[in-house]
Design an enzyme around this catalytic site. Structure first.
Site, PDB file in Angstrom:
ATOM      1  N   SER A 153       0.849  -1.196   0.000  1.00 43.98           N
ATOM      2  CA  SER A 153       0.000   0.000   0.000  1.00 43.98           C
ATOM      3  C   SER A 153       0.886   1.248   0.000  1.00 43.98           C
ATOM      4  O   SER A 153       1.761   1.354  -0.869  1.00 43.98           O
ATOM      5  CB  SER A 153      -0.942  -0.050   1.202  1.00 43.98           C
ATOM      6  N   ARG A 223     -11.695   6.660   9.495  1.00 43.56           N
ATOM      7  CA  ARG A 223     -11.186   5.299   9.553  1.00 43.56           C
ATOM      8  C   ARG A 223     -12.198   4.287   9.020  1.00 43.56           C
ATOM      9  O   ARG A 223     -11.854   3.344   8.308  1.00 43.56           O
ATOM     10  CB  ARG A 223     -10.808   4.956  10.992  1.00 43.56           C
ATOM     11  N   ASP A 320      -8.452  -6.622  -4.882  1.00 40.68           N
ATOM     12  CA  ASP A 320      -8.065  -5.310  -4.339  1.00 40.68           C
ATOM     13  C   ASP A 320      -8.599  -4.230  -5.265  1.00 40.68           C
ATOM     14  O   ASP A 320      -8.128  -4.072  -6.386  1.00 40.68           O
ATOM     15  CB  ASP A 320      -6.539  -5.242  -4.247  1.00 40.68           C
ATOM     16  N   HIS A 353      -7.932  -5.394  -0.512  1.00 39.89           N
ATOM     17  CA  HIS A 353      -6.624  -4.774  -0.305  1.00 39.89           C
ATOM     18  C   HIS A 353      -5.911  -5.352   0.915  1.00 39.89           C
ATOM     19  O   HIS A 353      -4.693  -5.558   0.908  1.00 39.89           O
ATOM     20  CB  HIS A 353      -6.833  -3.267  -0.145  1.00 39.89           C
ATOM     21  N   ASP A 354      -6.666  -5.598   1.976  1.00 38.00           N
ATOM     22  CA  ASP A 354      -6.097  -6.117   3.225  1.00 38.00           C
ATOM     23  C   ASP A 354      -5.406  -7.469   3.063  1.00 38.00           C
ATOM     24  O   ASP A 354      -4.678  -7.891   3.966  1.00 38.00           O
ATOM     25  CB  ASP A 354      -7.198  -6.267   4.280  1.00 38.00           C
TER      26      ASP A 354
END
Lengths: 381, 381
Positions: A153, A223, A320, A353-354
């Site tokens: 990232s 967040r 992602d 993405h994680d």
């Protein structure tokens, strides 16, 4: 929501009295870089691996977080016997410039020994500034060439900047789940988060510290928004689907029952504000938004890597949508144009993405294999 | 940001003294439904088309918006000579229950003639409640069978609810860019928007009207978040890319230059709060979140449409990631299982969810063709 500013933590850091001249033209001095190391530097000082962290990461890449007690953020990849093997490599991970875990950032004193923190007036920084700060740390450790620079990232953006700015100092580069620029959609999501912070009455135009508060609700909303972008629809559906769970006193009666995904997001938001500074969040998201490696090289990404001897492994994840595979593929093409040594792997995963932080055996095998090959080529074995 | 509550507008509405019994068990009375009609109802009363609007839409489907002056929100599809041809069909569009453009909702008086509005205490409603309110309007117009019910996004959810609840009253159904349930990801995005509204100090736990303010900043953040989900990454890149534009006085000096996409989002947010009520936004997003047609029919979507004589045209857009094609395809399968008459078309477009409102000739040709065929079958020609 907890309004208590998070506690100070002790940290190991290197201080550079001469400071750092930023891309914006301002010199900040002194420069502090908080970092952790794992494993042993060999006598030739050739086995160092620098791990670069993402937006809300920190230097605790391979050990529990001192504030939250949570496991190492990249314990799946870095550690004894792991792909980035601390029995073999000397791993360095530093908190980025602009961060809030000990490196110079908005929470640092504006003048040495003063009591006045930069806060919102911390100068704008770039990903390249972050890398220059890391270079000072690496130099101070008397390491002239890193065996590898690895990051996902925003960490991947730093890897790309390292390889472009200091090609001779990077033997191998592993940019993961990243891109050479931040897309309009990603800028848009960041901006929504920033606007949520600005809208919080406890933000006080960025001078919340002097009011003894933090913009907890705005930062939590930021967040929460970002967290959705880190997951895939499939992952959210698998983890939560449309499952309901009990009500919550903080939610207006009108809405009664809550979906599990809502409670999860609220938890993500409220736990985040206990460990992260809002001005750091603003500062670092802005650095990401302005990252555009091709634009810095006359519009050509290939130019950024022309003549590079670095060995690259680019990794993307199929689900992602924040840093889609197409962007990694375009990078691979540009590196090929620059006649660089490049491997590109798309890992099939539905975790979004994680995925780069999670249990993804194919990803881990790929990195392990690449580093083993590179270690042989570097004469490390 | 403008803190002035938006002005009252004159509206045409039908009032039902007996009110409506909601799914939650509460009866609200009287029930007001604000609506607009276009074209002429034929003598047999068989040419009526009901258009259902999306989350932030309203009854002004085919004429400029009285508050914003903006063109008709579905002028591309509805009007003289358009696919939903008002020279041929009698088009009805009503503001949904829970809305803020004249139909009963959080801004309505709690008791007839009273001065006390429901506000945040407006009862929770469902998409099915919205449809029941529309049914009362259609009945009052002495229309026993609608030639067609058409809608996109939440409007499409209403179309599905109509076809499932009142199959004999719907000859043809056109659910566009929609799904038979709200996904975990979509609930998550809604929740972020709601949390931004809750976090606004001007929200006053929903009782902002009595303080003479509106939670403009929180509502704007909610709108900005949602707006990103209405577009595709490709559309954002094409429209804005990484283009910079001048600074903005409202933005802290730190960030200086702004990206065009940021200004665009800020404009979307600030113009939205002048026309939309925050409590309506909470109420309607919640109705969408709880929509799950299969769950209401023992877990089987096919059961919801068993024996239906309605002709369906399902339309999805290839770059719509809010209501992806996969969900329309699953619906088409369920309708096939129920032995319903169903066509399903995926329109190739890079405009994202918003494509259903935009200039998409393939979409418009598809709807025109479907309605022409249905009109023949219904003996309307």
């Amino acid at each position: 929501m907890d309004q208590t500013p998070f506690p100070e933590i002790p940290h190991r850091h290197e201080a550079f009295a001469d400071g750092l001249l930023l891309d914006c033209g301002i010199r900040i001095a002194p420069l502090a870089i908080a970092y952790r190391t794992y494993g042993t530097l060999n006598a030739a000082r050739t086995n160092a691996v620098l791990v670069c962290h993402a937006l809300t990461g920190d230097q605790y890449v391979a050990e529990p977080h001192p504030l939250t007690g949570k496991p190492a953020w990249w314990g799946t990849l870095v550690g004894p016997g792991k792909p980035v093997d601390t029995d073999r490599y000397f791993v360095i991970c530093s908190n980025v410039l602009g961060g809030c875990m000990g490196s110079t950032g908005p929470r640092s004193e504006r003048t040495p020994g003063g009591s006045d923190a930069w806060g919102i007036e911390f100068p704008p920084i770039t990903v390249q500034d972050m890398v220059r700060a890391q270079k000072k740390l690496v130099d101070s450790l008397q390491i002239t060439r890193l065996f590898a620079v690895v990051g996902g990232s925003m960490g991947g953006m730093q890897v790309l900047a390292w390889a472009s700015m200091f090609p001779d100092a990077v033997f191998a580069a592993v940019p993961v789940a990243t891109a050479p620029y931040h897309s309009a959609q990603n800028i848009a999501f960041h901006e929504v988060g920033r606007q949520a912070i600005f809208a919080d009455p406890d933000f006080h135009d960025g001078f919340y510290a002097s009011h003894g508060v933090i913009p907890a609700r705005g930062l939590a909303v930021a967040r929460m928004t970002a967290h959705i972008t880190y997951l895939s629809e499939a992952a959210l559906t698998r983890k939560f689907g449309r499952r309901l769970q009990g009500g919550n006193a903080k939610t207006p009666v009108l809405f009664g029952e809550r979906f599990a995904v809502e409670s999860y997001l609220e938890h993500q938001g409220s736990s985040f504000v206990r460990r992260f500074d809002a001005n750091s969040y603003l500062c670092i998201t802005r650095a990401m938004d302005f990252f555009d490696l091709a634009a810095d090289h006359g519009g050509s990404l290939a130019t950024a890597f022309r003549g590079s001897k670095t060995r690259f492994l680019l990794v993307s994840f199929s689900s992602d949508w924040l840093f889609p595979t197409a962007e990694s593929r375009a990078m691979a093409r540009a590196l090929n144009q620059a006649a660089a040594n490049v491997s590109f792997v798309e890992i099939v995963s539905d975790k979004g993405h994680d995925a780069f932080l999670l249990d993804e055996p194919d990803f881990h095998r790929t990195v392990a294999g690449f580093l083993t090959g590179a270690a042989e080529a570097a004469g490390l074995s």
